[in-house]
Design a protein around this motif. Sequence first.
Motif, PDB file in Angstrom:
ATOM      1  N   ILE A  72      21.829  14.925  -7.480  1.00 33.25           N
ATOM      2  CA  ILE A  72      21.598  14.105  -6.393  1.00 33.25           C
ATOM      3  C   ILE A  72      21.271  12.990  -6.867  1.00 33.25           C
ATOM      4  O   ILE A  72      20.265  12.595  -7.336  1.00 33.25           O
ATOM      5  N   ALA A  73      22.258  12.006  -6.685  1.00 34.61           N
ATOM      6  CA  ALA A  73      22.276  10.560  -7.149  1.00 34.61           C
ATOM      7  C   ALA A  73      21.452   9.712  -5.866  1.00 34.61           C
ATOM      8  O   ALA A  73      20.505  10.187  -5.224  1.00 34.61           O
ATOM      9  N   SER A  74      22.138   8.726  -5.404  1.00 37.63           N
ATOM     10  CA  SER A  74      21.523   7.788  -4.358  1.00 37.63           C
ATOM     11  C   SER A  74      22.677   6.954  -4.089  1.00 37.63           C
ATOM     12  O   SER A  74      23.253   6.401  -5.107  1.00 37.63           O
ATOM     13  N   THR A  75      22.524   6.407  -2.852  1.00 35.05           N
ATOM     14  CA  THR A  75      23.461   4.928  -2.671  1.00 35.05           C
ATOM     15  C   THR A  75      22.910   3.753  -3.605  1.00 35.05           C
ATOM     16  O   THR A  75      23.610   2.988  -3.734  1.00 35.05           O
ATOM     17  N   GLN A  76      21.637   3.902  -3.930  1.00 31.93           N
ATOM     18  CA  GLN A  76      20.798   2.966  -4.994  1.00 31.93           C
ATOM     19  C   GLN A  76      21.701   3.021  -6.243  1.00 31.93           C
ATOM     20  O   GLN A  76      21.509   2.016  -6.853  1.00 31.93           O
ATOM     21  N   ALA A  77      22.706   3.809  -6.503  1.00 27.73           N
ATOM     22  CA  ALA A  77      23.373   3.625  -7.698  1.00 27.73           C
ATOM     23  C   ALA A  77      24.370   2.525  -7.504  1.00 27.73           C
ATOM     24  O   ALA A  77      25.086   2.195  -8.573  1.00 27.73           O
ATOM     25  N   TYR A  80      14.457   2.902 -10.580  1.00 24.52           N
ATOM     26  CA  TYR A  80      15.021   3.858  -9.727  1.00 24.52           C
ATOM     27  C   TYR A  80      16.768   3.492  -9.709  1.00 24.52           C
ATOM     28  O   TYR A  80      17.498   4.491  -9.791  1.00 24.52           O
ATOM     29  N   ASP A  81      16.997   2.396  -9.445  1.00 23.68           N
ATOM     30  CA  ASP A  81      18.218   1.860  -9.064  1.00 23.68           C
ATOM     31  C   ASP A  81      19.155   2.168 -10.417  1.00 23.68           C
ATOM     32  O   ASP A  81      20.182   2.880 -10.263  1.00 23.68           O
ATOM     33  N   ALA A  95      25.406  10.964  -3.146  1.00 26.63           N
ATOM     34  CA  ALA A  95      24.898   9.840  -2.966  1.00 26.63           C
ATOM     35  C   ALA A  95      24.106   9.811  -1.651  1.00 26.63           C
ATOM     36  O   ALA A  95      24.671   9.459  -0.780  1.00 26.63           O
ATOM     37  N   PRO A  96      22.964  10.519  -1.288  1.00 31.20           N
ATOM     38  CA  PRO A  96      22.388  10.443  -0.278  1.00 31.20           C
ATOM     39  C   PRO A  96      22.081   8.903   0.261  1.00 31.20           C
ATOM     40  O   PRO A  96      21.617   8.108  -0.600  1.00 31.20           O
ATOM     41  N   GLY A  97      21.902   8.525   1.434  1.00 35.06           N
ATOM     42  CA  GLY A  97      21.512   7.112   1.849  1.00 35.06           C
ATOM     43  C   GLY A  97      19.969   7.596   2.477  1.00 35.06           C
ATOM     44  O   GLY A  97      19.256   8.439   1.975  1.00 35.06           O
ATOM     45  N   TRP A 124      26.445   3.706   5.022  1.00 33.03           N
ATOM     46  CA  TRP A 124      25.741   2.809   4.376  1.00 33.03           C
ATOM     47  C   TRP A 124      26.231   1.773   3.290  1.00 33.03           C
ATOM     48  O   TRP A 124      26.263   0.613   3.207  1.00 33.03           O
ATOM     49  N   LEU A 125      26.980   2.711   2.563  1.00 32.13           N
ATOM     50  CA  LEU A 125      27.831   1.810   1.509  1.00 32.13           C
ATOM     51  C   LEU A 125      28.939   0.927   2.169  1.00 32.13           C
ATOM     52  O   LEU A 125      29.584   0.262   1.288  1.00 32.13           O
ATOM     53  N   LEU A 126      29.123   1.109   3.257  1.00 33.43           N
ATOM     54  CA  LEU A 126      30.289   0.135   4.082  1.00 33.43           C
ATOM     55  C   LEU A 126      29.634  -1.026   4.294  1.00 33.43           C
ATOM     56  O   LEU A 126      30.583  -2.087   4.556  1.00 33.43           O
ATOM     57  N   LEU A 127      28.261  -1.310   4.158  1.00 30.34           N
ATOM     58  CA  LEU A 127      27.755  -2.331   4.565  1.00 30.34           C
ATOM     59  C   LEU A 127      27.926  -3.586   3.391  1.00 30.34           C
ATOM     60  O   LEU A 127      27.986  -3.217   2.190  1.00 30.34           O
TER      61      LEU A 127
END
Length: 265
Positions: free
Chosen positions: A144-149, A158-159, A187-189, A262-265
């Motif tokens: 479980i990573a994150s969109t922050q990756a 964290y990132d 990568a959850p948002g 989220w990652l489309l922004l």
Amino acid sequence: MFTAAEWLKLDGKVAIVTGAGHGIGSAIAGMLAGAGAHVYATDRDHETVASAPMGKNLSHAALDVADSNAVDTFFQAVVSERKRVDILVNNAGVYRGLGGPVVEMSDAAWRALMAVNLDGVFYCSRAACRAMVTCGNGGRIINIASTQAFTPGVGVTYDSSKAAVVQMTRTLALEMARHGINVNAIAPGATWVYDGPPPAVSPEPPAPITGEPLADTVANRISRIPKGRWASPDEVARVVLFLASGMSDYVTGVCLPVDGGWLLL
Ligand SMILES: NC(=O)c1ccc[n+]([C@@H]2O[C@H](COP(=O)([O-])OP(=O)(O)OC[C@H]3O[C@@H](n4cnc5c(N)ncnc54)[C@H](O)[C@@H]3O)[C@@H](O)[C@H]2O)c1
């Protein structure tokens, strides 16, 4: 030929989920157990994981992923009890209050987060790979990573930890493919792990991130999530089930965003 429902079944599989006492991890443990796996729901805090409502097919155990010896001992105990480990979900992670502006950050603060979010993923993955190779049944590791990756915002610790987890996923996928072990990440948002249903997005910084150095950046992104709301833990858990099941036999080395755009922004 299996039906779609049969491909999703995990009967006879043994799964280990870390950080399963709360939030996303608790939902994942319940989801995998519901699909038929025997799940070891583990958490640093045994009382929390033992009292979390997750249903049947579950064993609860205390496991601090930052303790390398404890991790090795735990995996050996599972193999000796069940003769196999099929699925590991590296979910345990910390983020609240551990960001801090870089100019004020101590070595101890950096280490405290990396010990869980990065070392912990490595210790558990190494132990799982050893167990899976020995047992000879292949396996699944889901990080479980994150969109922050991919988009900075919560803070340098964290990132950085989540970006490293994504690359660890790719390297382990390459190394373990010959053993039939798929290694993927999610990568959850913004995922609502607090009381009540996931709220609609709003321009106000949500309580969980107020006070972090880049809270305004994250709040700004949250307020523009294309799907207009936070995710529920269950929505992340369903994608974990896809990656844990026969549905994804030929998928390895990917990081799948579950982020409402989220990652489309
Ligand atoms: N909630 C979100 O918006 C979000 C977004 C992206 C990624 N994530 C990631 O999802 C994962 C779960 O997050 P969450 O929001 O459900 O968090 P949470 O705080 O609700 O739950 C995390 C669980 O991990 C446990 N834990 C903490 N340190 C541990 C350790 N050393 N060993 C074992 N267990 C430990 C805690 O006791 C807790 O039960 C984390 O890796 C987090 O970074 C969360």
